[in-house]
Motif scaffolding. Structure first.
Motif: not given
Ligand code: CAA
Length: 260
Positions: A26-29, A63-65, A70-72, A109-112, A139-144
């Protein structure tokens, strides 16, 4: 097939192959801290119990990132801490003793996308979509993402994707080297399982050393990497499995590997 349920993920075992499904459709993982915590627990277990891990997503996303809600809430200071944990989780996947296959069923996307890139092999469904859209959030990618994407697709293409936030389809991802294969949607899990089973038949210690040696190419110079390869190659000669593998070949029979 045995299963273990968490809140955000599902973990199934099919023989020696573990299948980890991100399960918050429901939150696109979207990857929140609870998902990351459960992923960490699952990895600890899987590394002991399985020979290969497949990671996939339920519903229309891989996963949509990272979870934008939470980021906000984050400040610069706690963002550093949280991003470090996310990064360490993906490093752990990359360095897991067993190979990890991403079976990318939809949005990555993003973190996904960063999660998929931390896996060893990426198989995508024809309807998968990829991108690093963090720039749209200022932002920029923050997990690699800024590190693994250029290593896979080259610096120019990584800049194009990260600076525009453009979303690309599976065929484009294949063409630029972001994924290894694209298959029809209904073949995705079968194809991932075929590859996983092929790897699970090999000697686990040889598979582990091959992964370690290839990973070292990311950070070592060629001379150092070649030395490291030689060390691991030589160490395999003291294993039961290498003797068994070579003997079985000469005796024209199937080898019986023990993992040591
Ligand atoms: N975080 C939190 N919630 C998310 C989310 C995310 N990354 N992505 C999707 N969702 C939620 C939506 O808010 C929506 O929730 P509600 O139903 O409660 O409103 C639900 O998932 C379904 O999403 P959409 O209605 O947006 O679905 P869609 O089909 O219209 O669009 C999409 C799909 C194009 C993937 C769109 O959801 C989207 O753009 N998502 C955000 C992608 C993104 O920017 N990812 C990067 C995050 S930052 C990051 O990852 C940093 C890092 O490097 C670690």
């Amino acid at each position: 097939m045995s299963s273990k349920s968490f809140e955000r993920i599902r973990l199934d075992y099919d023989g020696d192959v573990a299948i980890l499904t991100l399960n918050r459709p429901e939150k696109l993982n979207a990857l929140d801290s609870k998902t990351r915590m459960e992923l960490k627990q699952a990895l600890d277990e899987v590394e002991q119990k399985a020979r290969v891990l497949i990671i996939t997503g339920s519903g229309k996303a891989f996963a949509a990132g990272a979870d934008i809600n939470e980021l906000l809430q984050r400040t610069s200071l706690d963002s550093m801490e949280a991003a470090k944990l996310g990064s360490e989780l993906f490093n752990r996947i990359e360095e897991l003793d067993i190979p990890v296959i991403a079976a990318i069923n939809g949005y990555a996307l993003g973190g996904g996308c960063e999660l998929a890139m931390a896996c060893d092999i990426r198989i995508a469904s024809r309807r998968a979509k990829f991108g690093q859209p963090e720039i749209n959030l200022a932002l920029i990618p923050g997990a690699g993402g800024t590190q693994r994407l250029p290593r896979l697709v080259g610096i120019g293409m990584a800049k194009k994707l990260i600076l525009t936030g453009e979303i690309i389809d599976a065929e484009t991802a294949l063409r630029i080297g972001l994924v290894e294969e694209v298959v029809e949607e209904d073949r995705l899990m079968d194809r991932a399982a075929e590859i996983a089973e092929k790897i699970a038949e090999k000697s686990p210690v040889a598979v582990k050393f091959a992964k370690k040696a290839i990973n070292s190419a990311r950070s070592m110079s060629l001379p150092d990497g070649l030395k490291y390869e030689l060390t691991l190659f030589s160490m395999l000669f003291s294993t039961h499995d290498a003797r068994e593998g070579m003997r079985a070949f000469l005796e024209k029979r199937k080898p019986e590997f023990r993992g040591n």
